[in-house]
Design a protein around this motif. Sequence first.
Motif, mmCIF file in Angstrom:
data_model
loop_
_atom_site.group_PDB
_atom_site.id
_atom_site.type_symbol
_atom_site.label_atom_id
_atom_site.label_comp_id
_atom_site.label_asym_id
_atom_site.label_seq_id
_atom_site.Cartn_x
_atom_site.Cartn_y
_atom_site.Cartn_z
ATOM 1 N N VAL A 8 0.854 -1.182 0.000
ATOM 2 C CA VAL A 8 0.000 0.000 0.000
ATOM 3 C C VAL A 8 0.893 1.236 0.000
ATOM 4 C CG1 VAL A 8 -1.797 1.265 1.254
ATOM 5 C CG2 VAL A 8 -1.772 -1.253 1.301
ATOM 6 N N VAL A 37 -1.706 -1.240 -3.950
ATOM 7 C CA VAL A 37 -2.760 -0.254 -3.737
ATOM 8 C C VAL A 37 -2.129 1.133 -3.727
ATOM 9 C CG1 VAL A 37 -4.579 0.547 -2.185
ATOM 10 C CG2 VAL A 37 -4.153 -1.901 -2.427
ATOM 11 N N CYS A 39 -2.498 5.002 -3.151
ATOM 12 C CA CYS A 39 -3.317 5.951 -2.396
ATOM 13 C C CYS A 39 -2.721 7.345 -2.563
ATOM 14 C CB CYS A 39 -3.350 5.579 -0.918
ATOM 15 S SG CYS A 39 -3.890 3.890 -0.618
ATOM 16 N N PRO A 69 -7.480 5.338 1.954
ATOM 17 C CA PRO A 69 -6.584 4.277 2.439
ATOM 18 C C PRO A 69 -6.880 3.818 3.866
ATOM 19 C CG PRO A 69 -5.417 6.367 2.284
ATOM 20 C CD PRO A 69 -6.750 6.567 1.644
ATOM 21 N N ALA A 107 -0.537 -6.522 4.589
ATOM 22 C CA ALA A 107 -0.494 -5.281 3.825
ATOM 23 C C ALA A 107 0.719 -4.518 4.320
ATOM 24 C CB ALA A 107 -1.761 -4.453 4.030
#
Length: 183
Positions: A8, A37, A39, A69, A107
């Motif tokens: 992330v 991911v 963000c 997020p 994550a």
Amino acid sequence: MHPEATVVRLGHRQQRDKRITSHLGLTARALGAQHFVLCGDEDQNVLDTLGDVTENFGGNFNSEHQPKPMKWLKRFAKDGGQIIHLTMYGEPYDVVVPEIPRDSPIAIVVGGAKVPSEIYKIANFNVAVGHQPHSEVAALALFMAEYMGGVAGSEHFSGAKLEIKPHPSGKVVIDHTEDSDSS
């Protein structure tokens, strides 16, 4: 088998961070993550780069933009995932990695500008790869290599159109699309 891993990237700024964020995604993919991911600013170019590399070099890797997020991370944790926050203020990675469970998805949060202080509280582990300022890409690479047990092998990248073969003095790239065209 490697644990399911998502990287992330927080606080992406399209004009300033596109190269470093692309490198974070490429490093995540190369070292065994399945998901990235993004963000911060929405940046289709970064997502397209990651998609193109996956299409050409194989593997099961996807990426997405996530505008919220903290909501995404809280849902991830509620669903049983472990949140690992890479920060130079955390505990040493070589001490922490053995403590991270291997039976649930992770994550790995890599900050950018203005990391919310809440991240430190919701993270299961705040992990440092050194306690000096340095590259987020270096921190991600070292952490992932340690956690994943080394660099992902070629079996991780099935379906590749292009395959790089190690060579002591040149570049060798096998184009698997040529094989299928000649049959």
